[in-house]
Design a protein around this motif. Structure first.
Motif, short mmCIF file in Angstrom:
data_model
loop_
_atom_site.label_atom_id
_atom_site.label_comp_id
_atom_site.label_asym_id
_atom_site.label_seq_id
_atom_site.Cartn_x
_atom_site.Cartn_y
_atom_site.Cartn_z
N SER A 118 22.32 -55.40 7.78
CA SER A 118 22.70 -54.41 8.79
C SER A 118 24.20 -54.09 8.70
CB SER A 118 22.33 -54.89 10.19
OG SER A 118 23.13 -55.99 10.57
N ARG A 119 24.52 -52.90 9.17
CA ARG A 119 25.90 -52.43 9.22
C ARG A 119 26.11 -51.72 10.56
NH1 ARG A 119 25.45 -55.19 5.42
NH2 ARG A 119 25.97 -54.79 3.25
N VAL A 120 27.35 -51.58 10.93
CA VAL A 120 27.74 -50.75 12.06
C VAL A 120 28.69 -49.72 11.49
CG1 VAL A 120 28.92 -50.66 14.28
CG2 VAL A 120 27.47 -52.63 13.72
N VAL A 121 28.47 -48.46 11.83
CA VAL A 121 29.36 -47.41 11.35
C VAL A 121 29.93 -46.67 12.56
CG1 VAL A 121 27.49 -45.72 11.05
CG2 VAL A 121 29.61 -45.43 9.78
N GLU A 122 31.24 -46.48 12.52
CA GLU A 122 31.90 -45.69 13.55
C GLU A 122 32.26 -44.34 12.95
OE1 GLU A 122 34.80 -47.32 16.53
OE2 GLU A 122 36.16 -46.04 15.36
N LEU A 123 31.91 -43.28 13.65
CA LEU A 123 32.17 -41.92 13.20
C LEU A 123 33.20 -41.29 14.12
CD1 LEU A 123 28.94 -42.59 12.83
CD2 LEU A 123 28.93 -40.29 11.95
N THR A 124 34.24 -40.72 13.54
CA THR A 124 35.27 -40.02 14.31
C THR A 124 35.74 -38.81 13.51
OG1 THR A 124 37.07 -41.32 13.35
CG2 THR A 124 36.15 -42.11 15.42
N GLY A 125 36.28 -37.84 14.23
CA GLY A 125 36.91 -36.71 13.56
C GLY A 125 36.20 -35.38 13.69
N TRP A 126 34.92 -35.40 14.02
CA TRP A 126 34.19 -34.16 14.24
C TRP A 126 34.02 -33.95 15.74
CZ3 TRP A 126 29.34 -33.72 10.57
CH2 TRP A 126 29.76 -33.37 9.28
N PRO A 127 33.90 -32.70 16.17
CA PRO A 127 33.61 -32.45 17.59
C PRO A 127 32.29 -33.10 17.99
CG PRO A 127 34.22 -30.42 16.47
CD PRO A 127 34.06 -31.47 15.40
N GLU A 128 32.20 -33.50 19.25
CA GLU A 128 31.00 -34.17 19.76
C GLU A 128 29.73 -33.39 19.43
OE1 GLU A 128 31.10 -35.35 23.87
OE2 GLU A 128 33.18 -36.01 23.66
N LYS A 129 29.79 -32.08 19.54
CA LYS A 129 28.61 -31.25 19.30
C LYS A 129 28.06 -31.46 17.88
CE LYS A 129 27.03 -26.51 19.75
NZ LYS A 129 27.39 -25.15 20.12
N ARG A 130 28.92 -31.67 16.92
CA ARG A 130 28.48 -31.88 15.54
C ARG A 130 27.89 -33.27 15.33
NH1 ARG A 130 32.09 -29.94 10.44
NH2 ARG A 130 30.19 -29.77 9.24
N LEU A 131 28.26 -34.21 16.20
CA LEU A 131 27.77 -35.58 16.06
C LEU A 131 26.46 -35.81 16.83
CD1 LEU A 131 31.12 -37.55 16.48
CD2 LEU A 131 29.89 -37.07 14.36
N THR A 132 26.13 -34.93 17.75
CA THR A 132 24.95 -35.10 18.59
C THR A 132 23.68 -35.22 17.73
OG1 THR A 132 25.99 -33.88 20.36
CG2 THR A 132 23.60 -34.10 20.47
N GLY A 133 22.87 -36.21 18.05
CA GLY A 133 21.58 -36.38 17.37
C GLY A 133 21.64 -37.08 16.03
N LEU A 134 22.74 -37.76 15.73
CA LEU A 134 22.87 -38.42 14.43
C LEU A 134 22.27 -39.82 14.37
CD1 LEU A 134 26.40 -37.50 13.10
CD2 LEU A 134 24.19 -36.72 12.28
N ASN A 135 21.93 -40.42 15.49
CA ASN A 135 21.45 -41.80 15.46
C ASN A 135 20.08 -41.86 14.78
OD1 ASN A 135 21.46 -44.49 15.86
ND2 ASN A 135 21.79 -44.38 18.07
N PRO A 136 20.01 -42.47 13.56
CA PRO A 136 18.74 -42.47 12.81
C PRO A 136 17.67 -43.34 13.45
CG PRO A 136 20.46 -43.64 11.57
CD PRO A 136 21.08 -43.11 12.84
#
Length: 161
Positions: free
Chosen positions: A143-161
């Motif tokens: 397992s891994r944990v990934v932190e995503l930053t730098g894009w607007p929230e709207k672009r990140l919405t719905g990314l959790n696989p």
């Protein structure tokens, strides 16, 4: 940060990836959202999942689940032609310094989609607005944990696989 009179919230998202398949699924979800000019900055220690993510990303965009995707550790950059355009996969681990990027089609790559492993070695030359993905070990070996930053929230919405 203001854009066209509206406030843009830069999102910070943390996702737990239980295994390699989850990493590849996240890569495909992000690949679907990428357009020319996007840069993905992949950080984390050796074996953190950067290459697994890159392989999943490239295979998804090339529409070839068996495509050979070697690490560009020695060449430093490997371009791939996909239906979305050219994807430039950089591994900057062995880079002598940011000035060496100009010899590696960096300016041209900024017009395509970029995957940059070890982005801190690019210094100030990393494109503004890059999506930063920081991989860390999870609770189990796979397992891994990934932190995503730098894009607007709207672009990140719905990314959790």
């Amino acid at each position: 940060m203001l854009a066209q009179g509206r406030r843009v919230h830069i999102g910070v998202m943390q996702i737990r990836l239980d295994d390699q398949l989850a990493t590849e699924t996240l890569a495909a979800l992000i690949a679907d959202r990428c357009t020319p000019g996007d840069c993905l900055a992949l950080s984390g220690g050796l074996g953190a999942g950067k290459s697994t993510f890159s392989r999943g990303f490239l295979r998804h965009l090339a529409q070839d689940p068996q495509m050979e995707v070697p690490s560009p550790s020695f060449a430093l950059v490997q371009p791939y032609e996909t239906p979305k355009g050219t994807i430039y996969h950089y591994d900057l681990w062995r880079l002598d310094g940011p000035d060496a990027l100009y010899e590696l089609a960096w300016d041209e790559a900024c017009e395509g989609i970029m995957l940059v492993e070890w982005p801190e070695r690019a210094g100030d030359l990393l494109p503004e607005g890059a999506l930063h993905l920081t991989f860390t070990p999870g609770d189990t070996e796979d397992s891994r944990v990934v932190e995503l930053t730098g894009w607007p929230e709207k672009r990140l919405t719905g990314l959790n696989p």
